[in-house]
Motif scaffolding. Structure first.
Motif, PDB file in Angstrom:
ATOM      1  N   ILE A  25      50.890  37.292  31.063  1.00 18.64           N
ATOM      2  CA  ILE A  25      52.269  36.795  31.182  1.00 18.64           C
ATOM      3  C   ILE A  25      52.344  35.755  32.288  1.00 18.64           C
ATOM      4  O   ILE A  25      52.962  34.691  32.116  1.00 18.64           O
ATOM      5  CB  ILE A  25      53.249  37.962  31.440  1.00 18.64           C
ATOM      6  CG1 ILE A  25      53.358  38.839  30.188  1.00 18.64           C
ATOM      7  CG2 ILE A  25      54.631  37.443  31.839  1.00 18.64           C
ATOM      8  CD1 ILE A  25      54.134  40.124  30.397  1.00 18.64           C
ATOM      9  N   GLN A  26      51.678  36.007  33.415  1.00 16.71           N
ATOM     10  CA  GLN A  26      51.679  35.044  34.524  1.00 16.71           C
ATOM     11  C   GLN A  26      51.033  33.741  34.096  1.00 16.71           C
ATOM     12  O   GLN A  26      51.552  32.657  34.365  1.00 16.71           O
ATOM     13  CB  GLN A  26      50.948  35.641  35.736  1.00 16.71           C
ATOM     14  CG  GLN A  26      51.022  34.795  36.986  1.00 16.71           C
ATOM     15  CD  GLN A  26      49.950  33.715  37.057  1.00 16.71           C
ATOM     16  OE1 GLN A  26      48.852  33.874  36.530  1.00 16.71           O
ATOM     17  NE2 GLN A  26      50.284  32.619  37.696  1.00 16.71           N
ATOM     18  N   ARG A  27      49.914  33.820  33.401  1.00 16.02           N
ATOM     19  CA  ARG A  27      49.216  32.609  32.970  1.00 16.02           C
ATOM     20  C   ARG A  27      50.064  31.825  31.965  1.00 16.02           C
ATOM     21  O   ARG A  27      50.239  30.623  32.081  1.00 16.02           O
ATOM     22  CB  ARG A  27      47.868  32.960  32.339  1.00 16.02           C
ATOM     23  CG  ARG A  27      47.237  31.705  31.716  1.00 16.02           C
ATOM     24  CD  ARG A  27      45.761  31.571  31.739  1.00 16.02           C
ATOM     25  NE  ARG A  27      45.157  31.874  32.991  1.00 16.02           N
ATOM     26  CZ  ARG A  27      43.994  32.516  33.094  1.00 16.02           C
ATOM     27  NH1 ARG A  27      43.368  32.919  32.023  1.00 16.02           N
ATOM     28  NH2 ARG A  27      43.470  32.768  34.250  1.00 16.02           N
ATOM     29  N   PHE A  28      50.608  32.519  30.960  1.00 20.59           N
ATOM     30  CA  PHE A  28      51.450  31.846  29.962  1.00 20.59           C
ATOM     31  C   PHE A  28      52.670  31.209  30.628  1.00 20.59           C
ATOM     32  O   PHE A  28      53.062  30.095  30.301  1.00 20.59           O
ATOM     33  CB  PHE A  28      51.920  32.827  28.880  1.00 20.59           C
ATOM     34  CG  PHE A  28      50.851  33.267  27.916  1.00 20.59           C
ATOM     35  CD1 PHE A  28      49.635  32.610  27.804  1.00 20.59           C
ATOM     36  CD2 PHE A  28      51.062  34.359  27.091  1.00 20.59           C
ATOM     37  CE1 PHE A  28      48.664  33.012  26.910  1.00 20.59           C
ATOM     38  CE2 PHE A  28      50.098  34.777  26.189  1.00 20.59           C
ATOM     39  CZ  PHE A  28      48.897  34.104  26.101  1.00 20.59           C
ATOM     40  N   HIS A  29      53.259  31.924  31.589  1.00 22.23           N
ATOM     41  CA  HIS A  29      54.443  31.411  32.290  1.00 22.23           C
ATOM     42  C   HIS A  29      54.090  30.168  33.111  1.00 22.23           C
ATOM     43  O   HIS A  29      54.826  29.180  33.096  1.00 22.23           O
ATOM     44  CB  HIS A  29      55.039  32.500  33.181  1.00 22.23           C
ATOM     45  CG  HIS A  29      56.284  32.097  33.900  1.00 22.23           C
ATOM     46  ND1 HIS A  29      57.376  31.552  33.265  1.00 22.23           N
ATOM     47  CD2 HIS A  29      56.621  32.153  35.211  1.00 22.23           C
ATOM     48  CE1 HIS A  29      58.327  31.303  34.142  1.00 22.23           C
ATOM     49  NE2 HIS A  29      57.887  31.652  35.341  1.00 22.23           N
ATOM     50  N   SER A  30      52.966  30.212  33.792  1.00 25.89           N
ATOM     51  CA  SER A  30      52.579  29.055  34.617  1.00 25.89           C
ATOM     52  C   SER A  30      52.265  27.832  33.766  1.00 25.89           C
ATOM     53  O   SER A  30      52.404  26.700  34.224  1.00 25.89           O
ATOM     54  CB  SER A  30      51.375  29.404  35.498  1.00 25.89           C
ATOM     55  OG  SER A  30      50.219  29.632  34.699  1.00 25.89           O
ATOM     56  N   LEU A  31      51.875  28.057  32.502  1.00 25.75           N
ATOM     57  CA  LEU A  31      51.600  26.947  31.589  1.00 25.75           C
ATOM     58  C   LEU A  31      52.838  26.536  30.786  1.00 25.75           C
ATOM     59  O   LEU A  31      52.770  25.597  29.988  1.00 25.75           O
ATOM     60  CB  LEU A  31      50.458  27.323  30.631  1.00 25.75           C
ATOM     61  CG  LEU A  31      49.097  27.573  31.289  1.00 25.75           C
ATOM     62  CD1 LEU A  31      48.108  28.141  30.280  1.00 25.75           C
ATOM     63  CD2 LEU A  31      48.568  26.296  31.917  1.00 25.75           C
ATOM     64  N   GLY A  32      53.939  27.268  30.963  1.00 25.87           N
ATOM     65  CA  GLY A  32      55.174  26.946  30.249  1.00 25.87           C
ATOM     66  C   GLY A  32      55.149  27.341  28.788  1.00 25.87           C
ATOM     67  O   GLY A  32      55.861  26.752  27.970  1.00 25.87           O
ATOM     68  N   LEU A  33      54.344  28.333  28.445  1.00 23.83           N
ATOM     69  CA  LEU A  33      54.198  28.728  27.040  1.00 23.83           C
ATOM     70  C   LEU A  33      55.128  29.870  26.625  1.00 23.83           C
ATOM     71  O   LEU A  33      55.087  30.304  25.481  1.00 23.83           O
ATOM     72  CB  LEU A  33      52.740  29.135  26.766  1.00 23.83           C
ATOM     73  CG  LEU A  33      51.702  28.033  26.967  1.00 23.83           C
ATOM     74  CD1 LEU A  33      50.297  28.595  26.791  1.00 23.83           C
ATOM     75  CD2 LEU A  33      51.957  26.895  25.982  1.00 23.83           C
TER      76      LEU A  33
END
Length: 150
Positions: free
Chosen positions: A68-76
């Protein structure tokens, strides 16, 4: 999580200058933390579990948080639709009223069943046993008053 835990988390996020948080909505558990983060001034994105359920491999809470953190940081990630406070309050009233009506119907059926067990079919004679006439008859039965039907 309790209020003290929420405050510790908020302090931790502020320590690392984090301003935006994404979290998964699971049941109703997310609501107190979501509200605490919003009140503390964070930009909170509530995400449906369907956006992260296709993650490959072994799923644990920690791995899920990292995704979730990775997807959020990529704006996905896209946020879930959330009602305004006013609409949320109206929705709460609506569901509470709906629950009360369901409970009322259940109790009316229990009254009808009790009357049938006493060999009385008041629900056949009167359309609404909770109306003025129906309640008067039920009160008379409970008081032990003899009722004459002609």
């Amino acid at each position: 999580m309790y209020t003290q835990d929420h405050q510790q988390l908020i302090d931790h996020l502020r320590q690392y200058e984090i301003t935006s948080v994404a979290m998964e909505s699971t049941g109703s558990y997310w609501q107190p933390l979501f509200n605490a983060l919003q009140e503390a001034g964070f930009d909170v994105l509530l995400v449906s579990g369907s956006q992260t359920k296709n993650v490959q491999g072994r799923k644990t809470d920690v791995i899920n948080c990292l995704w979730i953190q990775r997807f959020h940081s990529l704006g996905l990630l896209s946020g879930s639709f959330l009602l305004s406070d006013t609409l949320q309050e109206l929705r709460t009233y609506y569901y509470h009223r709906h629950h009360l009506i369901e409970q009322q119907a259940a109790y009316i059926h229990k009254i009808q069943k009790a009357l049938r067990l006493m060999n009385s079919r008041l629900d056949v004679a009167i359309r609404d046993i909770t109306g003025k006439s129906g309640l008067a008859i039920i009160e008379a039965i409970l008081a032990g008053t003899a009722i004459r039907m002609s």
